[in-house]
Write an enzyme that holds these catalytic residues in place. Structure first.
Site, mmCIF file in Angstrom:
data_model
loop_
_atom_site.group_PDB
_atom_site.id
_atom_site.type_symbol
_atom_site.label_atom_id
_atom_site.label_comp_id
_atom_site.label_asym_id
_atom_site.label_seq_id
_atom_site.Cartn_x
_atom_site.Cartn_y
_atom_site.Cartn_z
ATOM 1 N N CYS A 336 -19.526 -5.007 -38.968
ATOM 2 C CA CYS A 336 -19.733 -4.873 -37.527
ATOM 3 C C CYS A 336 -18.571 -4.099 -36.887
ATOM 4 O O CYS A 336 -18.422 -2.918 -37.143
ATOM 5 C CB CYS A 336 -19.938 -6.254 -36.897
ATOM 6 S SG CYS A 336 -20.734 -6.194 -35.274
ATOM 7 N N HIS A 438 -24.020 -9.126 -40.344
ATOM 8 C CA HIS A 438 -23.293 -10.374 -40.531
ATOM 9 C C HIS A 438 -24.050 -11.252 -41.521
ATOM 10 O O HIS A 438 -25.266 -11.176 -41.639
ATOM 11 C CB HIS A 438 -23.162 -11.121 -39.205
ATOM 12 C CG HIS A 438 -22.242 -10.468 -38.228
ATOM 13 N ND1 HIS A 438 -20.880 -10.405 -38.429
ATOM 14 C CD2 HIS A 438 -22.484 -9.865 -37.036
ATOM 15 C CE1 HIS A 438 -20.320 -9.785 -37.389
ATOM 16 N NE2 HIS A 438 -21.272 -9.446 -36.542
#
Length: 505
Positions: A336, A438
C-alpha cells in the site's frame, strides 16, 4: 427481538478489551446464541474491509468472524484514522466523510454522531440476541466525558452491564481500578457489575488477598483472572507494536531475518503477522537506521500519510541504506503506502495528503502514484503474474487513496485481479515487489514460498512441512482464546447479568 447487551470497558487503552470481546463473541456463539460485536466509535489505523467495501475497525472484523457472522459497518459506524497531528479522517458507515481537526470533531461532530450510532444499535438489537460492546480507552477521562460516545453513553443506551478490565501486567492494577470507579458518577458506577483482571502471570494464590480487599473496597465482584496468553489474533492498536511478539533476535538466532520499518503513521501493520508462524523466521520492528542491519526481507508497510512518512525515511537516512541493501540482494516488499514509497514519484494535485506537495520516491520501482479523493476499499482476489510463485491465487483487501501507474517495461504488474484490474509491480527478477493488497501474507502458501526462496538463496533446505490455511489458524486461535477465557471467568455470573435489566437494579 431486542438483544441483551454486555459491555467491556477498560481502565486504559491496550488492557485487553478487544481480546476479551473476541472471546465473548466466540463463547456466546459456541453456546448457540446469535451474537454480534459493536463499537460505536473506534480510533485505529488497522482497519477491516467488509464484503460491500465498507471500512471498519480491524477488531470488529475479527470479533465478527469469532461470532461467526458477516461483518457490517453497523458494528463500527464511526471510525477515526489519525492522519496528521490533531487531524483524523472521519469514516462514517465505512466511507470517507471528511478530514477533521480534534476540536472541530469534539465541538461539532459528536452530536451529529449519536443518531448515526443509535440507528446502528437499533438495527443490531432487532437482528441479534446478544450484543458485545467494546469501550474505547477509559470511561473516566474527565476532559472527554461530556462528549464520549464510546463508553458509558453506549452502556446506558443498550442497558448493558459493564465489565471493567484492568491489565495487571503493566502494574498499578489496584490503583487503576479504584481510580476509574472513583471518577464515575453514581449511575455509571451502578453499571459496573464485574471486574476482570487480565494478563496475570505467576501464582494465582498470591493474588487472593488483593482480590478480597478489592471486592470489599468496591462492592464489585472480581469475576475473572485471565492468565497471560500470547494468541495470534490481529491487533488494532499501535500500542501492540511494543508487543514481545516482535522478536529482538541475536545474530544467527533465526535462519531468516524479516524486518519491517516502523513508519510514524504506520497502518495495517498486522500484514506482517503470518511470518511469526513460519519456522526459523525472526521478525523485527525497525525504528531507525542503526537497527536495520542486513535483513533477508525488508517490508515497508502501509501508512496513513505516505508523503510525510517518505520524507521521514529520507530524513532518517533510510533511502541510501535501503539502496545498499538492494545492491546486496535483500528482497524488498512494499504494501500500500509502502508500494507508493518504492516508486519514482508521488503526485498530490488535490492536496489529499495534506498540503498538496509532490515528492520523489525511492525509485526502486518504475511507477508513479497520483493521489485522488476517492478511496478504494474492496475485498479482492487475484493471481500472481510471475512464474516465480507458480501463478498462485491470492485474496486480500485494498484500502488506499491514489492510482499507481507503471511507466516502463523494466517491471511488470504483480497481480491480475478477478475484476480485470492489475495490481502492483515486480522488478529485478522479483527482488523488489509492491502491491496495494493488505493481508497478502495471510495467503500462507505464498508466504511459505517467499520464506523458502530466501532459504534457498542462503543455501538452506526448504521447509516441506504442511502449511495450514489462514482460516484454519484463525479458527484455532479464536477457539483457544474462548476456551482460555471461559476457564478463567465466571460465565454463570455473566449470563445472570444478561438476564437482569440494569435499569431495574
Amino acid at each position: 427481538m431486542t438483544a441483551k447487551a454486555i459491555m467491556i470497558q477498560g481502565t486504559a487503552s491496550d488492557v485487553g478489551k478487544s481480546m476479551i470481546c473476541t472471546a465473548f463473541c466466540r463463547i456466546f456463539s459456541d453456546d448457540g446464541l446469535k451474537v454480534v460485536p459493536f463499537k460505536s466509535q473506534n480510533m485505529a489505523l488497522n482497519s477491516f474491509v467488509t464484503m460491500d467495501g465498507g471500512e471498519i475497525g480491524r477488531a470488529q472484523g475479527v470479533q465478527a468472524e469469532a461470532a461467526r457472522v458477516i461483518a457490517t459497518t453497523d458494528m463500527n459506524p464511526i471510525l477515526l484514522k489519525p492522519k496528521q497531528d490533531m487531524v483524523s479522517e472521519v469514516i462514517v458507515h465505512g466511507k470517507h466523510f471528511m478530514d477533521m481537526g480534534a476540536m472541530s470533531y469534539r465541538n461539532n461532530f459528536v452530536q451529529q454522531a449519536m443518531p448515526i450510532v443509535q440507528k446502528s444499535i437499533h438495527k443490531l438489537q432487532d437482528e441479534f440476541e446478544v450484543i458485545v460492546l467494546e469501550g474505547a480507552g477509559s470511561p473516566a477521562e474527565i476532559n472527554l466525558k461530556d462528549r464520549d460516545i464510546a463508553n458509558m453513553r453506549m452502556a446506558h443506551a443498550t442497558d448493558a452491564a459493564v465489565l471493567l478490565v484492568a491489565d495487571i501486567d503493566r502494574g498499578g492494577m489496584f490503583a487503576s481500578i479504584i481510580g476509574t470507579l472513583a471518577l464515575l458518577n453514581d449511575s455509571e458506577r451502578a453499571r459496573v457489575k464485574g471486574i476482570i483482571i487480565n494478563k496475570f502471570r505467576g501464582m494465582r494464590e498470591l493474588l487472593d488477598d488483593g482480590i478480597e480487599w478489592l471486592e470489599k473496597e468496591t462492592g464489585i465482584p472480581v469475576i475473572g483472572v485471565i492468565p497471560y496468553i500470547d494468541i495470534n489474533i490481529e491487533a488494532e492498536d499501535s500500542l501492540a507494536l511494543s508487543s514481545l511478539r516482535f522478536k529482538k533476535p541475536k545474530q544467527g538466532e533465526f535462519s531468516i531475518d524479516v524486518a519491517m520499518i516502523c513508519l510514524p503513521r504506520i497502518s495495517n501493520f498486522t500484514d506482517v503477522d503470518p511470518f511469526f508462524d513460519e519456522p526459523e523466521v525472526g521478525v523485527r520492528l525497525v525504528r531507525n537506521v542503526k537497527e536495520l542491519g542486513n535483513p533477508d526481507l525488508l517490508i515497508i508497510p502501509g501508512t496513513k500519510n505516505t508523503i510525510e512518512d517518505l520524507q521521514w525515511l529520507k530524513d532518517e537516512g533510510f533511502e541510501q541504506v535501503i539502496q545498499t541493501l538492494v545492491d546486496k540482494g535483500t528482497r524488498i516488499f512494499g504494501i500500500c503506502g509502502g508500494f507508493q514509497i518504492l516508486g519514482r514519484s508521488l503526485q498530490d494535485p488535490d492536496a489529499v495528503e495534506g498540503d498538496g506537495r509532490s515528492a520523489e520516491g525511492l525509485s526502486l520501482l518504475p511507477v508513479t502514484t497520483t493521489f485522488n479523493k476517492e478511496k478504494k476499499t474492496v475485498q479482492m482476489t487475484g493471481q500472481i503474474m510471475t512464474n516465480m510463485f507458480d501463478s498462485i491465487s491470492l485474496t486480500g483487501y485494498e484500502i488506499h487513496l491514489g492510482k499507481t501507474v507503471i511507466e516502463d517495461d523494466s517491471c511488470s504488474p504483480f497481480l491480475e485481479l478477478s475484476d480485470g484490474r492489475y495490481d502492483g509491480a515486480i522488478a529485478l527478477n522479483g527482488q523488489v515487489i509492491g502491491t496495494y493488497v493488505h493481508g497478502i501474507f495471510n495467503n500462507r502458501e505464498f508466504t511459505r514460498k517467499i520464506v523458502n526462496a530466501l532459504r534457498v538463496k542462503k543455501g538452506l533446505t526448504p521447509i516441506d512441512q504442511k502449511v495450514k490455511t489462514d482460516t484454519e489458524r484463525r479458527e484455532a486461535a479464536y477457539q483457544l482464546l474462548a476456551d482460555h477465557v471461559r476457564q478463567n471467568i465466571d460465565m454463570k455470573k455473566v449470563y445472570k447479568m444478561l438476564q437482569t435489566p440494569i435499569q431495574s437494579i
